[in-house]
Design a protein around this motif. Structure first.
Motif, PDB file in Angstrom:
ATOM      1  N   ASN A 283       0.835  -1.202   0.000  1.00 35.39           N
ATOM      2  CA  ASN A 283       0.000   0.000   0.000  1.00 35.39           C
ATOM      3  C   ASN A 283       0.871   1.254   0.000  1.00 35.39           C
ATOM      4  OD1 ASN A 283      -2.598  -1.309   0.164  1.00 35.39           O
ATOM      5  ND2 ASN A 283      -2.113  -1.810   2.289  1.00 35.39           N
ATOM      6  N   ASP A 284       0.562   2.181  -0.879  1.00 34.77           N
ATOM      7  CA  ASP A 284       1.223   3.482  -0.906  1.00 34.77           C
ATOM      8  C   ASP A 284       0.584   4.331   0.186  1.00 34.77           C
ATOM      9  OD1 ASP A 284       1.893   6.187  -1.451  1.00 34.77           O
ATOM     10  OD2 ASP A 284       2.195   5.755  -3.574  1.00 34.77           O
ATOM     11  N   ALA A 285       1.368   4.716   1.192  1.00 34.08           N
ATOM     12  CA  ALA A 285       0.811   5.395   2.368  1.00 34.08           C
ATOM     13  C   ALA A 285       0.140   6.717   2.000  1.00 34.08           C
ATOM     14  CB  ALA A 285       1.908   5.630   3.403  1.00 34.08           C
ATOM     15  N   PHE A 286       0.676   7.426   1.002  1.00 38.01           N
ATOM     16  CA  PHE A 286       0.046   8.684   0.587  1.00 38.01           C
ATOM     17  C   PHE A 286      -1.343   8.430   0.019  1.00 38.01           C
ATOM     18  CE2 PHE A 286      -0.985  11.479  -3.008  1.00 38.01           C
ATOM     19  CZ  PHE A 286      -1.173  12.681  -2.312  1.00 38.01           C
ATOM     20  N   ILE A 287      -1.472   7.440  -0.841  1.00 40.19           N
ATOM     21  CA  ILE A 287      -2.767   7.138  -1.444  1.00 40.19           C
ATOM     22  C   ILE A 287      -3.767   6.709  -0.372  1.00 40.19           C
ATOM     23  CG2 ILE A 287      -3.984   5.534  -2.976  1.00 40.19           C
ATOM     24  CD1 ILE A 287      -1.515   5.566  -4.772  1.00 40.19           C
ATOM     25  N   GLU A 288      -3.286   5.986   0.631  1.00 37.68           N
ATOM     26  CA  GLU A 288      -4.174   5.480   1.676  1.00 37.68           C
ATOM     27  C   GLU A 288      -4.631   6.577   2.638  1.00 37.68           C
ATOM     28  OE1 GLU A 288      -5.328   2.258   1.906  1.00 37.68           O
ATOM     29  OE2 GLU A 288      -4.377   2.079  -0.065  1.00 37.68           O
ATOM     30  N   ALA A 289      -3.763   7.545   2.943  1.00 40.32           N
ATOM     31  CA  ALA A 289      -4.099   8.472   4.030  1.00 40.32           C
ATOM     32  C   ALA A 289      -3.674   9.917   3.798  1.00 40.32           C
ATOM     33  CB  ALA A 289      -3.461   7.969   5.340  1.00 40.32           C
ATOM     34  N   GLY A 290      -3.102  10.230   2.628  1.00 43.36           N
ATOM     35  CA  GLY A 290      -2.618  11.582   2.379  1.00 43.36           C
ATOM     36  C   GLY A 290      -3.669  12.480   1.757  1.00 43.36           C
ATOM     37  N   SER A 291      -3.271  13.721   1.452  1.00 41.40           N
ATOM     38  CA  SER A 291      -4.151  14.675   0.789  1.00 41.40           C
ATOM     39  C   SER A 291      -3.317  15.621  -0.054  1.00 41.40           C
ATOM     40  CB  SER A 291      -4.980  15.468   1.809  1.00 41.40           C
ATOM     41  OG  SER A 291      -4.129  16.274   2.613  1.00 41.40           O
ATOM     42  N   GLY A 292      -3.983  16.345  -0.964  1.00 37.61           N
ATOM     43  CA  GLY A 292      -3.292  17.299  -1.823  1.00 37.61           C
ATOM     44  C   GLY A 292      -2.540  16.605  -2.946  1.00 37.61           C
ATOM     45  N   PHE A 293      -1.471  17.260  -3.428  1.00 37.64           N
ATOM     46  CA  PHE A 293      -0.658  16.691  -4.501  1.00 37.64           C
ATOM     47  C   PHE A 293       0.383  15.699  -3.973  1.00 37.64           C
ATOM     48  CE2 PHE A 293      -1.900  20.724  -6.674  1.00 37.64           C
ATOM     49  CZ  PHE A 293      -2.475  20.166  -7.806  1.00 37.64           C
ATOM     50  N   GLY A 294       0.717  15.807  -2.692  1.00 38.17           N
ATOM     51  CA  GLY A 294       1.743  14.926  -2.139  1.00 38.17           C
ATOM     52  C   GLY A 294       3.133  15.231  -2.664  1.00 38.17           C
ATOM     53  N   LYS A 295       3.376  16.462  -3.071  1.00 43.30           N
ATOM     54  CA  LYS A 295       4.655  16.866  -3.663  1.00 43.30           C
ATOM     55  C   LYS A 295       5.814  16.595  -2.709  1.00 43.30           C
ATOM     56  CE  LYS A 295       6.948  21.163  -5.155  1.00 43.30           C
ATOM     57  NZ  LYS A 295       6.729  22.602  -5.449  1.00 43.30           N
ATOM     58  N   THR A 296       6.855  15.891  -3.215  1.00 48.41           N
ATOM     59  CA  THR A 296       8.012  15.601  -2.364  1.00 48.41           C
ATOM     60  C   THR A 296       9.316  16.154  -2.915  1.00 48.41           C
ATOM     61  OG1 THR A 296       8.577  13.477  -3.421  1.00 48.41           O
ATOM     62  CG2 THR A 296       6.929  13.431  -1.654  1.00 48.41           C
ATOM     63  N   TYR A 297       9.271  16.770  -4.104  1.00 51.22           N
ATOM     64  CA  TYR A 297      10.496  17.288  -4.706  1.00 51.22           C
ATOM     65  C   TYR A 297      10.290  18.756  -5.060  1.00 51.22           C
ATOM     66  CZ  TYR A 297      14.683  17.598  -7.618  1.00 51.22           C
ATOM     67  OH  TYR A 297      15.897  17.960  -8.138  1.00 51.22           O
ATOM     68  N   HIS A 298      11.317  19.546  -4.808  1.00 43.61           N
ATOM     69  CA  HIS A 298      11.210  20.991  -5.013  1.00 43.61           C
ATOM     70  C   HIS A 298      11.349  21.339  -6.494  1.00 43.61           C
ATOM     71  CE1 HIS A 298      11.419  25.247  -4.190  1.00 43.61           C
ATOM     72  NE2 HIS A 298      12.561  25.331  -4.828  1.00 43.61           N
ATOM     73  N   PHE A 299      10.205  21.528  -7.140  1.00 45.18           N
ATOM     74  CA  PHE A 299      10.154  21.976  -8.521  1.00 45.18           C
ATOM     75  C   PHE A 299       9.045  23.009  -8.613  1.00 45.18           C
ATOM     76  CE2 PHE A 299       9.002  21.493 -13.095  1.00 45.18           C
ATOM     77  CZ  PHE A 299      10.232  21.855 -13.625  1.00 45.18           C
ATOM     78  N   LYS A 300       9.325  24.170  -9.202  1.00 45.16           N
ATOM     79  CA  LYS A 300       8.440  25.320  -9.081  1.00 45.16           C
ATOM     80  C   LYS A 300       7.123  25.190  -9.838  1.00 45.16           C
ATOM     81  CE  LYS A 300      12.102  28.740  -8.305  1.00 45.16           C
ATOM     82  NZ  LYS A 300      12.768  29.957  -8.836  1.00 45.16           N
ATOM     83  N   PHE A 301       7.113  24.503 -10.971  1.00 50.20           N
ATOM     84  CA  PHE A 301       6.012  24.692 -11.907  1.00 50.20           C
ATOM     85  C   PHE A 301       4.940  23.608 -11.896  1.00 50.20           C
ATOM     86  CE2 PHE A 301       9.507  27.278 -13.359  1.00 50.20           C
ATOM     87  CZ  PHE A 301       8.870  28.506 -13.530  1.00 50.20           C
ATOM     88  N   PHE A 302       5.253  22.421 -11.456  1.00 49.07           N
ATOM     89  CA  PHE A 302       4.207  21.429 -11.266  1.00 49.07           C
ATOM     90  C   PHE A 302       4.693  20.409 -10.238  1.00 49.07           C
ATOM     91  CE2 PHE A 302       6.584  20.246 -15.089  1.00 49.07           C
ATOM     92  CZ  PHE A 302       6.938  18.924 -14.849  1.00 49.07           C
ATOM     93  N   PRO A 303       3.732  19.791  -9.537  1.00 48.39           N
ATOM     94  CA  PRO A 303       4.100  18.905  -8.413  1.00 48.39           C
ATOM     95  C   PRO A 303       4.685  17.578  -8.886  1.00 48.39           C
ATOM     96  CG  PRO A 303       1.735  18.889  -8.764  1.00 48.39           C
ATOM     97  CD  PRO A 303       2.279  19.931  -9.692  1.00 48.39           C
ATOM     98  N   ILE A 304       5.729  17.134  -8.188  1.00 49.14           N
ATOM     99  CA  ILE A 304       6.352  15.854  -8.478  1.00 49.14           C
ATOM    100  C   ILE A 304       6.452  15.049  -7.179  1.00 49.14           C
ATOM    101  CG2 ILE A 304       8.435  14.669  -9.282  1.00 49.14           C
ATOM    102  CD1 ILE A 304       9.021  16.965 -11.082  1.00 49.14           C
ATOM    103  N   ARG A 305       5.999  13.813  -7.226  1.00 51.79           N
ATOM    104  CA  ARG A 305       6.080  12.919  -6.063  1.00 51.79           C
ATOM    105  C   ARG A 305       7.024  11.788  -6.419  1.00 51.79           C
ATOM    106  NH1 ARG A 305       2.893   8.756  -3.168  1.00 51.79           N
ATOM    107  NH2 ARG A 305       1.642   8.330  -5.030  1.00 51.79           N
ATOM    108  N   ILE A 306       8.232  11.809  -5.829  1.00 56.84           N
ATOM    109  CA  ILE A 306       9.239  10.792  -6.144  1.00 56.84           C
ATOM    110  C   ILE A 306       9.756  10.081  -4.886  1.00 56.84           C
ATOM    111  CG2 ILE A 306       9.968  11.983  -8.247  1.00 56.84           C
ATOM    112  CD1 ILE A 306      12.455  12.934  -6.803  1.00 56.84           C
ATOM    113  N   ASP A 307       9.254  10.472  -3.721  1.00 57.12           N
ATOM    114  CA  ASP A 307       9.642   9.842  -2.453  1.00 57.12           C
ATOM    115  C   ASP A 307       8.422   9.113  -1.899  1.00 57.12           C
ATOM    116  OD1 ASP A 307      12.431  11.331  -1.742  1.00 57.12           O
ATOM    117  OD2 ASP A 307      11.028  12.720  -2.679  1.00 57.12           O
ATOM    118  N   PHE A 308       8.632   7.887  -1.413  1.00 57.69           N
ATOM    119  CA  PHE A 308       7.490   7.044  -1.091  1.00 57.69           C
ATOM    120  C   PHE A 308       7.716   6.244   0.189  1.00 57.69           C
ATOM    121  CE2 PHE A 308       8.053   7.358  -5.696  1.00 57.69           C
ATOM    122  CZ  PHE A 308       6.833   7.920  -6.077  1.00 57.69           C
ATOM    123  N   ILE A 309       6.587   5.879   0.805  1.00 57.74           N
ATOM    124  CA  ILE A 309       6.577   4.882   1.870  1.00 57.74           C
ATOM    125  C   ILE A 309       5.489   3.875   1.518  1.00 57.74           C
ATOM    126  CG2 ILE A 309       6.298   4.380   4.323  1.00 57.74           C
ATOM    127  CD1 ILE A 309       7.043   7.271   4.934  1.00 57.74           C
TER     128      ILE A 309
END
Length: 340
Positions: A283-309
Motif C-alpha cells: 500500500n502506498d501510504a500517501f494514497i491510503e491516508a494523504g491529501s493534496g498533490f503529495g509533492k516531495t520534490y522541489h520543482f516550481k512549476f508542477f508537483p512531483i512525487r518521487i519519495d514514497f513509503i
C-alpha cells in the motif's frame, strides 16, 4: 472541425498532441525502460500533461465546443486507472494504541555544500525530525555531519561510501535492530539498505532505497542551458539503470518473509515502471491516508512525487503527512502505521 476558426484549429491540434502524450504515459508503467527508455521520459511530466489537458478541457468548455470530449475522455481514463492527481479528502488520522510512525527524508548531505543560502540548515533538519518524532527514520544522501546529532534514536544502521566525503543511506530506529545489510548497486553511490526491527511481537523488514539520480537541476535557467538531446540520452540511460537496480532489489526482497515497509527516493514518479514494480501489492501510504498533490520534490512549476513509503497489507495506514520545510531539494514524509 471545419467549423472551427483557424486559431481553434491550432488549439485543437496541440490539444491532440497533449492528449496523445498523456494517454501514452498511462501505458509506460507497464513497459520496461530497457525497451522504451526514451518514451519513459514522459513519466516525469505526467502531472504537467494532466494540468495541460485540464486547461484544454476548460478552454473548450468555455467555448461550448464538443472538442472538450478529447481531453475529457483521456482524463477519465487516467482517473479510473491511476486515481486523481490531487487528493481532495483531508489527511486521515486514526488513534490506535499500536501506532508507530515512519519517516522518509532525502536530506541532501545536510546542505554540506551550501546549496541553500540559509544558515544552520543541518540543525533545522534535526529539529524538524525531532518535532515529527518518528519511531523509524529512513534517510537518503545521509552524511555524518559534525553538527548533526540523531542520538535520540536508540539504534541505527548506515551504509556509507566515498573517500573524502562519506555519504549514503541510513535507517534510525527506536525499535531494536536485529539484522541489517546493504544491496549494492554496481558503479554508483546509490544503493538499498535494510534493517529488521522488532516491535512487540512483530519483526519488520524496513527497506531504504535510493535509485539512480537523473542529475537534473530543477531550476528553469539550468534546464534552458541543457542540450536537449544530451538531456534525453542521460534520462534514458538513468531509467535503464533504475530498472536494473530495481531488479536487484526485487531479487533480495522476494526472499524476505517478514512484514515489510519500503521507504525511499526513487528519482521517478508514481507513474513509472519502477514505482509499479517496487510497490507490487503493498500500500502506498500517501494514497491510503494523504491529501493534496503529495509533492516531495522541489520543482516550481508542477508537483512531483518521487519519495514514497509503502506498507505491507498486514499494517493499517492510520495517517500521512508531507512536510513543507525547504531544507533540502526533497520534502520529508511520514506515515502512521499499526499492525492489524
Amino acid at each position: 472541425m471545419s467549423k472551427l476558426s483557424f486559431i481553434n484549429k491550432v488549439v485543437y491540434f496541440f490539444n491532440g498532441v497533449f492528449a496523445l502524450l498523456l494517454l501514452l504515459s498511462y501505458v509506460l508503467p507497464f513497459l520496461p525502460p530497457k525497451t522504451f527508455g526514451i518514451l519513459a521520459v514522459l513519466n516525469l511530466g505526467v502531472s504537467f500533461l494532466i494540468l495541460m489537458n485540464l486547461l484544454f478541457l476548460l478552454y473548450w468548455l468555455i467555448k461550448l465546443k464538443k472538442q472538450l470530449i478529447l481531453s475529457l475522455v483521456v482524463l477519465v481514463i487516467g482517473y479510473f486507472t491511476y486515481g486523481s492527481l490531487y487528493k481532495f479528502s483531508s489527511s486521515k488520522h486514526i488513534e490506535n494504541s499500536g501506532n508507530f510512525k515512519v519517516m522518509n527524508y532525502n536530506v541532501r548531505l545536510f546542505n554540506l555544500y551550501d546549496w541553500l543560502p540559509e544558515e544552520n540548515v543541518e540543525t533545522k533538519i534535526v529539529d524538524l525530525i525531532k518535532d515529527a518524532s518518528p519511531d523509524i527514520l529512513s534517510i537518503q544522501e545521509y552524511h555524518p555531519h559534525k553538527n548533526v546529532d540523531l542520538s535520540f534514536f536508540k539504534y541505527k544502521y548506515e551504509k556509507l561510501s566515498g573517500k573524502k566525503t562519506k555519504s549514503g543511506q541510513a535507517i534510525f530506529s527506536n525499535f531494536p535492530i536485529i539484522n541489517s545489510g546493504s544491496i549494492e548497486f554496481p558503479n554508483t553511490a546509490n544503493n538499498a539498505i535494510f534493517a529488521d526491527v522488532v516491535n512487540g511481537k512483530d519483526t519488520i523488514r524496513v527497506y531504504n532505497i535510493h535509485l539512480e539520480s537523473l542529475k537534473i537541476n530543477p531550476e528553469v535557467e539550468s534546464l534552458k542551458n541543457e542540450d536537449s538531446e544530451r538531456l534525453f540520452q542521460r534520462v534514458n540511460s538513468t531509467f535503464k539503470e533504475q530498472e536494473f537496480q530495481t531488479e536487484l532489489f526485487l531479487e533480495h526482497r522476494n526472499k524476505c518473509h517478514y512484514k515489510m515497509i519500503i521507504c525511499g527516493d526513487f528519482n521517478n514518479t508514481d507513474f513509472s515502471y519502477v514505482y509499479r514494480k517496487i510497490k507490487g501489492d503493498l500500500n502506498d501510504a500517501f494514497i491510503e491516508a494523504g491529501s493534496g498533490f503529495g509533492k516531495t520534490y522541489h520543482f516550481k512549476f508542477f508537483p512531483i512525487r518521487i519519495d514514497f513509503i509503502f506498507a505491507d497489507d498486514a499494517f493499517s495506514v492510520n495517517g500521512f503527512n508531507t512536510f513543507k520545510g525547504h531544507y533540502s531539494d526533497h520534502y520529508p514524509i511520514t506515515t502512521t502505521l499499526s499492525s492489524k
